[in-house]
Design a protein around this motif. Structure first.
Motif, PDB file in Angstrom:
ATOM      1  N   GLY A   1       0.818  -1.210   0.000  1.00 60.45           N
ATOM      2  CA  GLY A   1       0.000   0.000   0.000  1.00 60.45           C
ATOM      3  C   GLY A   1       0.849   1.255   0.000  1.00 60.45           C
ATOM      4  O   GLY A   1       1.983   1.258  -0.494  1.00 60.45           O
ATOM      5  N   ARG A   2       0.314   2.324   0.586  1.00 62.36           N
ATOM      6  CA  ARG A   2       0.986   3.632   0.548  1.00 62.36           C
ATOM      7  C   ARG A   2       2.342   3.620   1.241  1.00 62.36           C
ATOM      8  O   ARG A   2       3.337   4.081   0.703  1.00 62.36           O
ATOM      9  CB  ARG A   2       0.083   4.701   1.198  1.00 62.36           C
ATOM     10  N   TYR A   3       2.387   3.069   2.452  1.00 61.83           N
ATOM     11  CA  TYR A   3       3.663   3.136   3.172  1.00 61.83           C
ATOM     12  C   TYR A   3       4.701   2.189   2.561  1.00 61.83           C
ATOM     13  O   TYR A   3       5.882   2.524   2.493  1.00 61.83           O
ATOM     14  CB  TYR A   3       3.468   2.852   4.667  1.00 61.83           C
TER      15      TYR A   3
ATOM     16  N   TRP B   1      -9.729   0.928   5.719  1.00 57.72           N
ATOM     17  CA  TRP B   1      -9.514   0.095   6.917  1.00 57.72           C
ATOM     18  C   TRP B   1      -9.233   0.927   8.161  1.00 57.72           C
ATOM     19  O   TRP B   1      -9.491   0.467   9.286  1.00 57.72           O
ATOM     20  CB  TRP B   1      -8.393  -0.927   6.679  1.00 57.72           C
TER      21      TRP B   1
ATOM     22  N   ASN C   1      -3.188  -2.742  10.572  1.00 58.00           N
ATOM     23  CA  ASN C   1      -2.762  -3.119  11.931  1.00 58.00           C
ATOM     24  C   ASN C   1      -3.311  -4.474  12.388  1.00 58.00           C
ATOM     25  O   ASN C   1      -2.613  -5.240  13.060  1.00 58.00           O
ATOM     26  CB  ASN C   1      -3.230  -2.055  12.944  1.00 58.00           C
TER      27      ASN C   1
ATOM     28  N   GLU D   1       5.150  -3.047  11.206  1.00 60.07           N
ATOM     29  CA  GLU D   1       4.844  -1.612  11.319  1.00 60.07           C
ATOM     30  C   GLU D   1       4.107  -1.307  12.623  1.00 60.07           C
ATOM     31  O   GLU D   1       3.607  -2.194  13.301  1.00 60.07           O
ATOM     32  CB  GLU D   1       4.022  -1.144  10.102  1.00 60.07           C
ATOM     33  N   LYS D   2       4.104  -0.027  12.953  1.00 61.36           N
ATOM     34  CA  LYS D   2       3.374   0.435  14.139  1.00 61.36           C
ATOM     35  C   LYS D   2       1.900   0.594  13.775  1.00 61.36           C
ATOM     36  O   LYS D   2       1.626   0.840  12.604  1.00 61.36           O
ATOM     37  CB  LYS D   2       3.919   1.748  14.679  1.00 61.36           C
TER      38      LYS D   2
ATOM     39  N   HIS E   1      -1.131  -7.471  11.559  1.00 65.81           N
ATOM     40  CA  HIS E   1       0.285  -7.502  11.973  1.00 65.81           C
ATOM     41  C   HIS E   1       0.629  -8.784  12.718  1.00 65.81           C
ATOM     42  O   HIS E   1       1.663  -9.394  12.467  1.00 65.81           O
ATOM     43  CB  HIS E   1       0.600  -6.303  12.873  1.00 65.81           C
TER      44      HIS E   1
ATOM     45  N   TYR F   1       3.257   7.505  18.208  1.00 64.71           N
ATOM     46  CA  TYR F   1       4.488   8.310  18.099  1.00 64.71           C
ATOM     47  C   TYR F   1       4.628   9.264  19.282  1.00 64.71           C
ATOM     48  O   TYR F   1       5.734   9.555  19.736  1.00 64.71           O
ATOM     49  CB  TYR F   1       4.480   9.139  16.817  1.00 64.71           C
TER      50      TYR F   1
ATOM     51  N   ARG G   1      10.733   4.557  12.882  1.00 66.63           N
ATOM     52  CA  ARG G   1      11.696   5.288  12.043  1.00 66.63           C
ATOM     53  C   ARG G   1      12.387   6.428  12.793  1.00 66.63           C
ATOM     54  O   ARG G   1      13.491   6.824  12.454  1.00 66.63           O
ATOM     55  CB  ARG G   1      10.985   5.824  10.781  1.00 66.63           C
TER      56      ARG G   1
ATOM     57  N   LYS H   1      -0.558  -5.622  -8.865  1.00 66.74           N
ATOM     58  CA  LYS H   1       0.570  -4.983  -8.157  1.00 66.74           C
ATOM     59  C   LYS H   1       1.825  -5.841  -8.311  1.00 66.74           C
ATOM     60  O   LYS H   1       2.933  -5.320  -8.445  1.00 66.74           O
ATOM     61  CB  LYS H   1       0.258  -4.822  -6.671  1.00 66.74           C
TER      62      LYS H   1
END
Ligand code: NAD
Length: 376
Positions: free
Chosen positions: A54-56, A211, A121, A141-142, A124, A229, A170, A82
């Motif tokens: 996806g985007r990230y 989502w 999420n 990922e978070k 995960h 964060y 990050r 994709k």
């Protein structure tokens, strides 16, 4: 020379000018040790497969060019178109392209070292467990999962499988953040008394089926997406864990969108040192700020938590750190440790994600009950 390499050089130059040197030197010297062991003598890279395109993941994929120790070796996607596009764009061999169905056959592929889970999420935990069972290291990922218990299961599964588990934090490699961590933990301006750190962006134009708005896939609203964060920054600047939490949900201005998750939330973390951290995560653009007030001064970043570039200053003046590719620095930082056969430091491992999750759970409980929640 890569952009990452250039950034590191200017970073070193800044250090030699004495800017933030005390903060960064320990980190830099461990980088140098590792460089001597692997980087300068052995160009082996960590072969990473991105899971969920996806985007990230797209941003991460573009960052590989700025890494020295990472190779985008494979992909896992549920969308055949994709797979075709990414195979062409990033020269991914057919043998390293997977879908969610045949994911587990990764165990037979020695050309993938690590799976980077960049899924919603709610997926995960499942994909971390499956990657560990396939004998692959994991970056997830978070937020790491939905509950502290889930995180514990993920950590145990990776330990049993003999693989390492990192969380995609990050900012642990970003020089402005290393500096605020130094200023806080070393009490350069005395004990920090108050932290205000908030992050928000507007998602009013979001697809109502996205989502992020579905509790089973997101686990919650902006607290899960962005608030993690703020909790992170509060913890690593103070260098201590909160002992209690209070929290309040904000108003719902878009009831048609926010049927399952909160639109905004504000919380307060209380620490044994007497420090307090207050944060808001919200559906509003331009909220991206960190401020710490200590006994003898202040320090702040604004922008602070996004992809930057960040601007910072303290009672001593403006910060002057290089702008880095945060994703490349994070992936390289993790890759170097794994390639050297060392254990990831706790602050980038699943243990860190678990600590955050305990606090996020307490924040939701505090907002739902209106009570102060004490953390053991
Ligand atoms: P996204 O919606 O852009 O991508 C999600 C991907 O998962 C898509 O490719 C989608 O096809 C796939 N997917 C598989 N099953 C799905 C399902 N049942 N429902 C929806 N999508 C499904 O999301 P994103 O912004 O890339 O976020 C992915 C993860 O990365 C999240 O955990 C998010 O918190 C994290 N993230 C981290 C940062 C950071 O700065 N560290 C930034 C953005 C996102």
């Amino acid at each position: 020379m890569t952009q990452q390499h250039k950034s590191r050089r200017s970073f070193v130059k800044n250090l030699s000018l004495g800017i933030g040197s005390t903060a960064i030197l320990p980190v830099l010297s461990s980088f140098q040790d590792l460089n001597e062991k692997i980087g300068r003598t052995d160009r082996k890279k960590l072969n990473i497969a991105l899971c969920g395109l996806g985007r990230y993941a797209t941003l991460l994929a573009r960052s590989f060019v700025d890494t020295e120790y990472c190779n985008l070796a494979g992909i896992i996607t549920g969308t055949p178109s994709k797979a075709v596009d990414w195979k062409r764009r990033y020269a991914i061999p057919d043998a390293n392209i997977y879908d969610y169905g045949n994911f587990d056959t990764l165990k037979d592929n020695p050309d993938i070292d690590l799976v980077y889970v960049v899924l919603p999420n709610g997926m995960h935990k499942e994909f971390t467990l499956r990657a560990a069972a396939a004998g692959k290291h994991v970056i997830v990922e978070k937020p790491m999962a939905f509950t502290e218990k889930d995180c514990e299961e993920m950590i145990t599964a990776c330990q049993k499988a003999g693989v390492q588990l990192a969380v995609g934090y990050r900012l642990h490699y970003e020089p402005n953040h290393l500096e605020i961590k130094r200023l806080g933990q070393r009490k350069v301006f005395g004990q920090v008394r108050l932290i205000e750190v908030s992050l928000g962006y507007s998602i009013d134009d979001i697809d109502p089926n996205d989502w992020h708005l579905k509790k089973n896939l997101s686990g919650g609203g902006p607290l899960m997406n962005l608030g993690v964060y703020c909790v992170q920054a509060s913890r690593y600047v103070l260098g201590e864990e909160p002992i209690a939490v209070t929290a309040q949900f904000g108003p719902v201005t878009k009831p048609e969108l926010y049927t399952e998750v909160e639109e905004s939330i504000t919380w307060q973390l209380y620490f044994a040192s007497g420090a307090m951290a207050t944060s808001t995560s919200t559906n509003s653009s331009g909220v991206d700020r960190f401020f710490a007030s200590a006994e003898k001064g202040f320090f702040e970043l604004s922008p602070a938590v996004s992809y930057g570039p960040f601007r910072g200053r303290s009672s001593h003046g403006e910060f002057d750190f290089p702008v880095i590719n945060q994703q490349a620095a994070q992936m390289d930082g993790i890759a170097k440790v794994i390639l050297a056969g060392k254990q990831l430091p706790e602050h980038i491992s699943g243990i860190e994600g678990k600590k955050d999750m305990k606090i996020l759970e307490a924040i939701y409980t505090a907002a739902e009950t209106g009570k102060k929640i004490f953390l053991s």
